[in-house]
Design an enzyme around this catalytic site. Structure first.
Site, PDB file in Angstrom:
ATOM      1  N   ARG A   1       0.828  -1.199   0.000  1.00  0.00           N
ATOM      2  CA  ARG A   1       0.000   0.000   0.000  1.00  0.00           C
ATOM      3  C   ARG A   1       0.868   1.256   0.000  1.00  0.00           C
ATOM      4  O   ARG A   1       1.852   1.354   0.743  1.00  0.00           O
ATOM      5  CB  ARG A   1      -0.921   0.022   1.223  1.00  0.00           C
TER       6      ARG A   1
ATOM      7  N   ARG B   1      -7.386   0.103  -2.835  1.00  0.00           N
ATOM      8  CA  ARG B   1      -6.202  -0.164  -2.017  1.00  0.00           C
ATOM      9  C   ARG B   1      -5.922  -1.657  -1.974  1.00  0.00           C
ATOM     10  O   ARG B   1      -6.857  -2.475  -1.950  1.00  0.00           O
ATOM     11  CB  ARG B   1      -6.366   0.401  -0.616  1.00  0.00           C
TER      12      ARG B   1
ATOM     13  N   GLY C   1      23.229 -24.595  21.368  1.00  0.00           N
ATOM     14  CA  GLY C   1      24.254 -24.120  20.465  1.00  0.00           C
ATOM     15  C   GLY C   1      25.602 -24.139  21.142  1.00  0.00           C
ATOM     16  O   GLY C   1      25.710 -24.348  22.363  1.00  0.00           O
TER      17      GLY C   1
ATOM     18  N   ILE D   1      29.387 -22.612  22.400  1.00  0.00           N
ATOM     19  CA  ILE D   1      29.751 -21.470  23.235  1.00  0.00           C
ATOM     20  C   ILE D   1      29.752 -20.208  22.368  1.00  0.00           C
ATOM     21  O   ILE D   1      30.427 -20.150  21.346  1.00  0.00           O
ATOM     22  CB  ILE D   1      31.148 -21.680  23.860  1.00  0.00           C
TER      23      ILE D   1
ATOM     24  N   GLU E   1      37.074 -17.064  29.351  1.00  0.00           N
ATOM     25  CA  GLU E   1      36.797 -17.649  28.039  1.00  0.00           C
ATOM     26  C   GLU E   1      37.743 -17.160  26.938  1.00  0.00           C
ATOM     27  O   GLU E   1      37.730 -17.684  25.819  1.00  0.00           O
ATOM     28  CB  GLU E   1      35.360 -17.314  27.595  1.00  0.00           C
TER      29      GLU E   1
END
Length: 374
Positions: free
Chosen positions: A84, A95, A184, A186, A320
């Site tokens: 639109r 429209r 998942g 690290i 880490e």
């Protein structure tokens, strides 16, 4: 906890594939606004207020956490995505899609950009008829009349015709799943995604308590010495947390998202433990695994190792920073083997290597779309 609001939106289109326009709009609303609770039948109606092609009109009931102004912007953005183009001409026009916010709970809103209830809804049959199909006893906040009575008093002379085709309601995550586990490697972003989903869907969130493990910093300094106590402490803590936290929730009434699943203990143990240690560890794991509630969906976030290292450096946990690429690769291989051989879980793998779902809303929406459509 965010406040859940029930809203009603009128939809209309008179260009192109009208049924497809409505369905695509509904799917976008489900992804970007909230759960679609009800969809009214579709009605064919003459153009109202101008000479144009017939419209297809319907109404939908939505559960949303968005505030009124945010909701209005979301609806306008969806109109734009469907195609639109708004202009400043005052007269009615053809429209491809038209979305009108009819009701926002029982609130009465008068602002520069938004008026709720919609000021013209009671004079339009193409609004009231489909609205009456899904909410006949709903009270109009100003008139204090039920929608079915408002329809009886409507003097709109236009005839509307119900069509046979029906629209498909997208099933929201909270209806499709009771318990989702995000997994998942690290730095893959599993905790971030779990928190974002919990916030959007008002879900209960279960987060791994890795920060409280005293062996973790020591492990990264001397893996051979601290691998076994680390993995055993993680296993015990994960088992206790999942057992305790999931027991508190009614899995048939609550939507739960966790940022780990206990099987990750075995994946990491395969990499870090010696053969004899692993055999002992496996006996303990098998006893505990039988007692753990299985998720309805296991979502594995795949990140390539270069991105993992970038994310690890970015979040700045001191212990880490010396993680090696080969260690991450071995963990990645462990997850890959698990996914290939596991038969008792419904597993969805999503490659997020090129996505930034934390800072990019469209990337996050794409992940939710994949989970919803799985």
């Amino acid at each position: 906890m965010k406040i859940q609001r029930i809203i009603y939106v009128s939809m209309g289109t008179n260009q192109g594939d009208k049924l497809d326009n409505l369905q695509k709009t509904i799917d976008l609303i489900a992804n970007e606004v909230g759960a679609i609770l009800k969809i009214a039948p579709v009605y064919k109606t003459p153009s109202w207020g101008f000479d144009g092609d017939d419209f297809y009109n319907t109404c939908i009931q939505i559960s949303t956490y968005q505030a009124p102004e945010k909701l209005l912007n979301s609806l306008l953005a969806i109109e734009k995505k469907i195609g639109r183009v708004r202009n400043d001409q005052p007269e009615y026009q053809n429209r491809i899609i038209d979305l009108d916010l009819l009701l926002f709970d029982d609130e009465i809103i008068f602002s520069k950009t938004l008026t709720v209830p919609h000021p013209k809804m009671l004079s339009r049959k193409f609004v009231l008829v489909p609205l009456n199909d899904i909410a006949p006893t709903l009270l109009h906040p100003i008139e204090k009349m039920k929608i079915e009575h408002c329809l009886q008093h409507c003097e709109d002379p236009l005839q509307i015709e119900r069509i046979a085709e029906e629209l498909v309601r997208p099933i929201p995550l909270s209806e499709k799943y009771n318990y989702i586990a995000i997994e998942g490697n690290i730095g893959a972003g599993k905790t971030s995604l779990a928190k974002m989903m919990s916030d959007e869907f008002n879900a209960k969130v279960v987060l791994e308590r890795f920060a409280d493990n005293p062996f973790l910093p020591k492990f990264y300094e001397d893996k051979e010495r601290y691998a076994f106590p680390l993995e055993m402490s993680f296993l015990a803590d994960r088992y206790q947390q999942l057992s305790d936290d999931l027991a508190q929730f009614d899995l048939f009434k609550n939507f739960i998202v966790s940022d780990y699943y206990i099987f990750k203990s075995l994946i990491f143990a395969q990499v870090t433990l010696s053969k004899d240690e692993y055999l002992l560890y496996r006996k303990m794991f098998d006893l505990m695994y039988k007692e753990i509630t299985k998720p309805d969906l296991y979502v594995y976030l795949y990140q390539n190792t270069d991105r993992l290292l970038e994310n690890i450096q970015k979040r700045g946990r001191e212990y880490e920073q010396n993680i090696e690429k080969e260690y991450l690769k071995s963990i990645q291989d462990g997850y890959s083997n698990f996914i290939k051989t596991e038969q008792d879980l419904t597993i969805l793998t999503i490659d997020v290597s090129e996505l930034d779902f934390v800072d990019n809303k469209s990337d996050y929406t794409e992940i939710i779309r994949q989970i919803s459509s799985h």
